[in-house]
Design a protein around this motif. Structure first.
Motif, PDB file in Angstrom:
ATOM      1  N   VAL A 190      -2.825   7.341  -7.458  1.00 52.96           N
ATOM      2  CA  VAL A 190      -3.782   6.394  -6.909  1.00 52.96           C
ATOM      3  C   VAL A 190      -3.358   6.040  -5.489  1.00 52.96           C
ATOM      4  O   VAL A 190      -2.164   5.858  -5.214  1.00 52.96           O
ATOM      5  N   ASN A 191      -4.342   6.002  -4.598  1.00 50.00           N
ATOM      6  CA  ASN A 191      -4.078   5.624  -3.205  1.00 50.00           C
ATOM      7  C   ASN A 191      -4.400   4.139  -3.008  1.00 50.00           C
ATOM      8  O   ASN A 191      -5.535   3.706  -3.220  1.00 50.00           O
ATOM      9  N   ILE A 192      -3.416   3.364  -2.603  1.00 47.51           N
ATOM     10  CA  ILE A 192      -3.621   1.973  -2.226  1.00 47.51           C
ATOM     11  C   ILE A 192      -3.617   1.936  -0.711  1.00 47.51           C
ATOM     12  O   ILE A 192      -2.575   2.026  -0.060  1.00 47.51           O
TER      13      ILE A 192
ATOM     14  N   ASN B 193       1.288   1.051   7.186  1.00 47.30           N
ATOM     15  CA  ASN B 193       0.253   2.062   7.406  1.00 47.30           C
ATOM     16  C   ASN B 193       0.772   3.448   7.044  1.00 47.30           C
ATOM     17  O   ASN B 193       0.998   4.307   7.902  1.00 47.30           O
ATOM     18  N   TRP B 194       0.913   3.684   5.752  1.00 45.03           N
ATOM     19  CA  TRP B 194       1.542   4.917   5.277  1.00 45.03           C
ATOM     20  C   TRP B 194       0.695   6.165   5.540  1.00 45.03           C
ATOM     21  O   TRP B 194       1.222   7.274   5.629  1.00 45.03           O
TER      22      TRP B 194
ATOM     23  N   THR C  60      -6.552   4.293  11.186  1.00 44.05           N
ATOM     24  CA  THR C  60      -6.922   3.738  12.491  1.00 44.05           C
ATOM     25  C   THR C  60      -8.063   2.738  12.297  1.00 44.05           C
ATOM     26  O   THR C  60      -8.682   2.682  11.236  1.00 44.05           O
ATOM     27  N   ILE C  61      -8.331   1.970  13.348  1.00 43.86           N
ATOM     28  CA  ILE C  61      -9.491   1.083  13.323  1.00 43.86           C
ATOM     29  C   ILE C  61     -10.707   1.899  13.733  1.00 43.86           C
ATOM     30  O   ILE C  61     -10.792   2.394  14.850  1.00 43.86           O
TER      31      ILE C  61
ATOM     32  N   PRO D  73       0.826  -1.203   0.000  1.00 46.93           N
ATOM     33  CA  PRO D  73       0.000   0.000   0.000  1.00 46.93           C
ATOM     34  C   PRO D  73       0.865   1.260   0.000  1.00 46.93           C
ATOM     35  O   PRO D  73       1.914   1.295   0.638  1.00 46.93           O
ATOM     36  N   ASN D  74       0.399   2.278  -0.710  1.00 47.16           N
ATOM     37  CA  ASN D  74       1.128   3.555  -0.757  1.00 47.16           C
ATOM     38  C   ASN D  74       0.402   4.479  -1.729  1.00 47.16           C
ATOM     39  O   ASN D  74      -0.608   4.110  -2.315  1.00 47.16           O
ATOM     40  N   ILE D  75       0.951   5.682  -1.911  1.00 48.32           N
ATOM     41  CA  ILE D  75       0.491   6.575  -2.975  1.00 48.32           C
ATOM     42  C   ILE D  75       1.387   6.335  -4.189  1.00 48.32           C
ATOM     43  O   ILE D  75       2.619   6.437  -4.092  1.00 48.32           O
ATOM     44  N   TYR D  76       0.782   5.996  -5.306  1.00 42.84           N
ATOM     45  CA  TYR D  76       1.550   5.733  -6.519  1.00 42.84           C
ATOM     46  C   TYR D  76       1.170   6.742  -7.605  1.00 42.84           C
ATOM     47  O   TYR D  76      -0.006   7.076  -7.784  1.00 42.84           O
ATOM     48  N   THR D  77       2.197   7.224  -8.296  1.00 39.99           N
ATOM     49  CA  THR D  77       1.999   8.129  -9.421  1.00 39.99           C
ATOM     50  C   THR D  77       2.089   7.324 -10.712  1.00 39.99           C
ATOM     51  O   THR D  77       3.072   6.613 -10.944  1.00 39.99           O
TER      52      THR D  77
END
Length: 211
Positions: free
Chosen positions: A29-31, A62-63, A67-68, A6-10
């Motif tokens: 895109v936000n994963i 958890n980039w 939270t839960i 998971p991360n922010i990808y360009t």
């Protein structure tokens, strides 16, 4: 495309016509990170005690500092709970399958199912004995059952306390008291699940009248 983490990808799109005309578009895109219920802890217990439920839930990679946002317990008896750690009381002994659903602040979810054994409790209905005259021997027996005995528990242990410092074992026993008086007899039964019940009864050792 499946991202490994998971991360922010360009990502960039390049297009070109047959006439070699071109255009480019860049976007992100936000994963989101997915929560992970690593374990559920529920402790097997004798009915009617409360069962303690807890869990170990994390959000790996958890980039975005998620939270839960929601905890949803299903206890297997139609009842629910909505906090991370809690106590629950089951109406009858049985083996129950509990499920925890969690949802993160990114609206990502995870689920885990566990089980808990609520052992049946023995029930001493009565201690059966009779008052006698000194120096007669007092005989003891009992009537004990295990209601809702879903796991076929047995009663391997009967512990008698005769109220004068002496003890005995077994479903039936006898005892001779040294002096007349009223004695409080205690019976403790313990099942193969280590569940127990206790009952008290007063027995009178009477003085035999002269003549």
């Amino acid at each position: 495309h499946t991202y490994v983490l998971p991360n922010i990808y360009t990502h960039t799109l390049f297009v070109q016509t047959g006439n070699a005309c071109r255009d480019t578009l860049v976007d992100q895109v936000n994963i989101w990170p997915k929560p992970s219920i690593n374990s559920i802890t529920e402790i097997d217990i004798c009915w009617p005690n409360d069962v303690a439920f807890s869990n170990n839930t994390t959000i790996p990679n958890n980039w975005d500092a998620a939270t839960i946002a929601q905890w949803d317990w299903r206890f297997g008896d139609g009842q629910t709970g909505n906090v991370p750690t809690l106590l629950h009381n089951y109406a009858v002994p049985d083996r129950y399958f509990d499920t925890l659903f969690v949802r993160s602040s990114d609206n990502c979810r995870d689920t885990l199912t566990g089980s808990v054994d609520v052992w049946p409790k023995p029930q001493i209905d009565s201690i059966i004995t009779a008052d006698v005259c000194d120096p007669e021997t007092v005989f003891f027996t009992q009537s004990t059952q295990i209601p809702n005995n879903w796991d076929n528990a047995t009663i391997p242990s009967y512990l008698w306390d005769f109220g004068d410092g002496n003890t005995g074992t077994g479903p039936s026993t006898s005892h001779q008291y040294a002096i007349p008086g009223a004695y409080t007899v205690r019976l403790i039964v313990v099942t193969s699940d280590a569940c127990r019940d206790t009952l008290l009864k007063t027995v009178n050792l009477l003085v035999l009248a002269d003549g």
